[in-house]
Design an enzyme around this catalytic site. Structure first.
Site, PDB file in Angstrom:
ATOM      1  CG  ASP A  98      -0.319  -0.297   2.534  1.00  0.00           C
ATOM      2  OD1 ASP A  98       0.916  -0.519   2.585  1.00  0.00           O
ATOM      3  OD2 ASP A  98      -1.045  -0.324   3.545  1.00  0.00           O
ATOM      4  CG  ASP A 101       5.717   5.595   6.490  1.00  0.00           C
ATOM      5  OD1 ASP A 101       5.661   6.760   6.088  1.00  0.00           O
ATOM      6  OD2 ASP A 101       5.594   5.306   7.694  1.00  0.00           O
ATOM      7  CE  LYS A 129       2.510   8.630   4.896  1.00  0.00           C
ATOM      8  NZ  LYS A 129       2.330   8.332   6.331  1.00  0.00           N
ATOM      9  CG  ASP A 158      -5.038  -0.146   9.159  1.00  0.00           C
ATOM     10  OD1 ASP A 158      -4.008  -0.112   8.465  1.00  0.00           O
ATOM     11  OD2 ASP A 158      -5.036  -0.440  10.364  1.00  0.00           O
TER      12      ASP A 158
HETATM   13  P1  IMP Z   1       7.032   1.111   6.442  1.00  0.00           P
HETATM   14  O1  IMP Z   1       7.180   2.229   7.457  1.00  0.00           O
HETATM   15  O2  IMP Z   1       7.580   1.508   5.110  1.00  0.00           O
HETATM   16  O3  IMP Z   1       7.612  -0.164   6.972  1.00  0.00           O
HETATM   17  O4  IMP Z   1       5.470   0.887   6.246  1.00  0.00           O
HETATM   18  C1  IMP Z   1       4.820  -0.040   7.062  1.00  0.00           C
HETATM   19  C2  IMP Z   1       3.362  -0.015   6.971  1.00  0.00           C
HETATM   20  O5  IMP Z   1       2.907   1.098   7.744  1.00  0.00           O
HETATM   21  C3  IMP Z   1       2.701   0.165   5.624  1.00  0.00           C
HETATM   22  O6  IMP Z   1       2.611  -1.011   4.879  1.00  0.00           O
HETATM   23  C4  IMP Z   1       1.326   0.610   6.083  1.00  0.00           C
HETATM   24  O7  IMP Z   1       0.548  -0.514   6.428  1.00  0.00           O
HETATM   25  C5  IMP Z   1       1.628   1.414   7.338  1.00  0.00           C
HETATM   26  N1  IMP Z   1       1.538   2.850   7.085  1.00  0.00           N
HETATM   27  C6  IMP Z   1       2.546   3.714   6.915  1.00  0.00           C
HETATM   28  N2  IMP Z   1       2.058   4.960   6.723  1.00  0.00           N
HETATM   29  C7  IMP Z   1       0.713   4.846   6.762  1.00  0.00           C
HETATM   30  C8  IMP Z   1      -0.368   5.792   6.617  1.00  0.00           C
HETATM   31  O8  IMP Z   1      -0.198   7.010   6.419  1.00  0.00           O
HETATM   32  N3  IMP Z   1      -1.630   5.277   6.736  1.00  0.00           N
HETATM   33  C9  IMP Z   1      -1.882   3.962   6.965  1.00  0.00           C
HETATM   34  N4  IMP Z   1      -0.905   3.049   7.092  1.00  0.00           N
HETATM   35  C10 IMP Z   1       0.375   3.502   6.996  1.00  0.00           C
HETATM   36 MG    MG Z   2       0.390  -2.422   5.528  1.00  0.00          MG
END
Ligand code: IMP
Ligand code: MG
Length: 173
Positions: A98, A101, A129, A158
């Site tokens: 999705d 981040d 992001k 979510d």
């Molecule tokens: P990561 O920080 O790149 O490991 O992202 C981990 C997970 O955090 C993503 O797959 C999303 O499920 C969740 N996530 C990060 N940012 C958002 C947001 O703004 N809204 C909802 N879920 C988020």
């Molecule tokens: Mg996720």
């Protein structure tokens, strides 16, 4: 709370991405690895869009990755809850999530899948992001790049397990 991307926006961008991916993987077989839960809607849309764009030699598998800790803060130590079942040796893999981040989740997934020695691994995300990145990781295909660090919800994303069914992506911060 305002709408960042409408369902029309998302549908149009999904078609564009599918055309690009279908061109890039022309005459190759592709395995999609959909990261649950956040990418379930996008995965369903992109696999149909790929088929319509002419890429039909496509399989799909799923992995679920845990996220825990404080609300609205990405885990620095995500864990694999469930793994793929298809053999990936010498296959072309496209991981679908999705949002990219901090990068911890997709870094874990990519390293894990690389252990099976696939032919290639690329990343497809609905949202990027870049300002939140903690691990240098680049997505090969990005739906939309978000400026700043708003909390977003909808289209699979979510807030404490709610809001995934909203067909639009909204800013919840
Ligand atoms: P990561 O920080 O790149 O490991 O992202 C981990 C997970 O955090 C993503 O797959 C999303 O499920 C969740 N996530 C990060 N940012 C958002 C947001 O703004 N809204 C909802 N879920 C988020
Ligand atoms: Mg996720």
């Amino acid at each position: 709370m305002n709408i960042l991307y409408t369902k029309e926006h998302i549908a149009k961008r999904t078609q564009e991405l599918a055309k690009q991916i279908a061109t890039d993987y022309k005459n190759q077989s592709l395995i999609l690895v959909s990261i649950l839960k956040g990418s379930f809607l996008f995965s369903a849309d992109i696999i149909r869009a790929l088929h319509e764009a002419g890429l039909t030699d496509v399989s799909i598998d799923f992995m679920q990755i845990s996220s825990y800790g404080a609300k609205q803060i990405s885990s620095k130590e995500p864990k694999i809850i469930s793994d793929v079942t298809l053999p990936l040796f010498r296959k072309h893999i496209l991981i679908i999530d999705d949002i990219l981040d901090t990068g911890h989740t997709l870094h874990l997934v990519k390293n894990h899948l690389e252990q099976q020695n696939p032919a290639s691994i690329k990343l497809l995300v609905v949202l990027d992001k870049p300002e939140k990145r903690e691990i240098p990781l680049h997505a090969d295909y990005v739906g939309f790049t978000i400026q700043g660090a708003p909390w977003v919800e909808g289209y699979g994303l979510d807030t404490n397990e709610l809001g995934r069914g909203n067909p639009e992506i909204i800013d919840k911060s």
